[in-house]
Design a protein around this motif. Structure first.
Motif, PDB file in Angstrom:
ATOM      1  N   TYR A  45       0.833  -1.203   0.000  1.00 54.17           N
ATOM      2  CA  TYR A  45       0.000   0.000   0.000  1.00 54.17           C
ATOM      3  C   TYR A  45       0.873   1.259   0.000  1.00 54.17           C
ATOM      4  CZ  TYR A  45      -3.008   3.682   1.914  1.00 54.17           C
ATOM      5  OH  TYR A  45      -3.673   4.859   2.126  1.00 54.17           O
TER       6      TYR A  45
ATOM      7  N   SER B 198       2.974   1.647  -3.383  1.00 56.01           N
ATOM      8  CA  SER B 198       2.277   1.411  -4.658  1.00 56.01           C
ATOM      9  C   SER B 198       2.566   2.486  -5.716  1.00 56.01           C
ATOM     10  CB  SER B 198       0.769   1.245  -4.437  1.00 56.01           C
ATOM     11  OG  SER B 198       0.216   2.314  -3.712  1.00 56.01           O
TER      12      SER B 198
ATOM     13  N   THR C 170      -5.045  -0.006  -4.593  1.00 59.25           N
ATOM     14  CA  THR C 170      -4.273  -1.030  -3.873  1.00 59.25           C
ATOM     15  C   THR C 170      -4.998  -1.466  -2.611  1.00 59.25           C
ATOM     16  OG1 THR C 170      -2.224  -0.048  -4.707  1.00 59.25           O
ATOM     17  CG2 THR C 170      -2.038  -1.548  -2.837  1.00 59.25           C
TER      18      THR C 170
ATOM     19  N   ILE D 177      -1.221  -2.889 -10.353  1.00 62.79           N
ATOM     20  CA  ILE D 177      -0.589  -1.600 -10.107  1.00 62.79           C
ATOM     21  C   ILE D 177       0.371  -1.249 -11.252  1.00 62.79           C
ATOM     22  CG2 ILE D 177       0.951  -0.270  -8.608  1.00 62.79           C
ATOM     23  CD1 ILE D 177      -0.068  -2.054  -6.289  1.00 62.79           C
TER      24      ILE D 177
END
Length: 201
Positions: A24, A27, A182, A199
Motif C-alpha cells: 500500500y 504502490s 491497492t 498496479i
C-alpha cells in the motif's frame, strides 16, 4: 477506505500484514508514478521493525525495487524504497545536480554515490530537506521550502506547493488513486502478486 484497509490487515499474520502495509505504502513507486518513498518501522508498532527485517527486505527485492536504511536505531528504522531507474532520472537533471552539489553532494554519474551522501546527511541533519528531490518533489518547491519562501503556499499534500499548482494537484490525485486501488484490492482479498500486476499496469 483507509480505516477499512488497516482494520483488514491488522487481522493478518505477520508476513501478510507487513507485505500488505508495504505494498500500500509503495504502490506509487511500483506504478512508476513516484521514484521513492520512505517507510518507518518501530519495534512497538505491530512488530514492524522485526517484520521488516524478516520479510520486508526480500519482499522489496522480489518486486524489482531497491531499499536503503536511512537511519537505524534499537527502536526504529527509516527506510528509503526506490526505483533505481526513476531516481536516477530525477537526479540526472542538470539543475538538480547543481543544487545537490551546492548542498554537499559529490557530482557523479553513479546514483548510489548520491544515495550514500543522502544517508550520511540524514544522520547529520535528522531529515535533510533535499530528501524531497529523491522523493520526486519538484526542485523549485524543494528550494522554496528550504529558503522559507515568502511565496504563498498554493496547496499542501504530499509536499508544500509553491509553484505549478495544476501539476502538483494532478500528482496528488494520481498517488491517492493508486493507493486507493491497492487498498481496495487488498480488502477484497486479492492475492498480492495479482495486486502488484494491476498496479504496474
Amino acid at each position: 477506505m483507509c480505516l477499512d484497509f488497516f482494520d483488514k490487515i491488522s487481522k493478518l499474520d505477520s508476513k501478510e500484514y507487513i507485505e500488505s502495509f508495504i505494498l500500500y505504502s509503495i504502490s506509487p513507486v511500483i506504478a512508476e508514478a513516484k521514484p521513492s518513498v520512505t517507510l518507518n518501522f518501530k519495534k512497538d508498532d505491530n512488530d514492524g521493525y522485526k517484520n521488516w527485517n524478516e520479510f520486508g527486505v526480500s519482499f522489496i527485492k522480489n518486486l524489482g525495487l531497491e531499499c536503503m536504511d536511512l537511519r537505524k536505531t534499537n527502536d526504529y528504522i527509516i527506510v528509503l524504497v526506490y526505483n533505481e531507474k526513476l531516481i536516477k532520472k530525477f537526479i540526472d537533471h542538470k539543475d538538480v545536480k547543481e543544487f545537490l552539489h551546492k548542498v554537499g553532494y559529490e557530482e557523479s554519474d553513479n546514483t548510489y554515490t548520491y544515495l550514500s551522501t543522502l544517508k550520511k546527511r540524514y544522520k547529520l541533519y535528522h531529515c535533510p530537506h533535499e530528501l524531497g528531490i529523491f522523493l520526486g518533489i519538484p526542485l523549485d518547491d524543494v528550494i522554496d521550502f528550504i529558503q522559507c519562501s515568502k511565496k504563498k503556499c498554493l496547496a499542501c499534500g504530499y509536499w508544500k506547493v509553491f509553484n505549478n499548482y495544476d501539476f502538483a494537484v494532478k500528482k496528488f490525485k494520481q498517488y491517492d488513486d493508486i493507493k486507493m486501488i491497492t487498498a481496495k484490492r487488498i480488502i477484497q482479498g486479492v492475492e498480492i502478486s495479482s495486486v502488484v500486476n494491476e498496479i504496474k499496469k
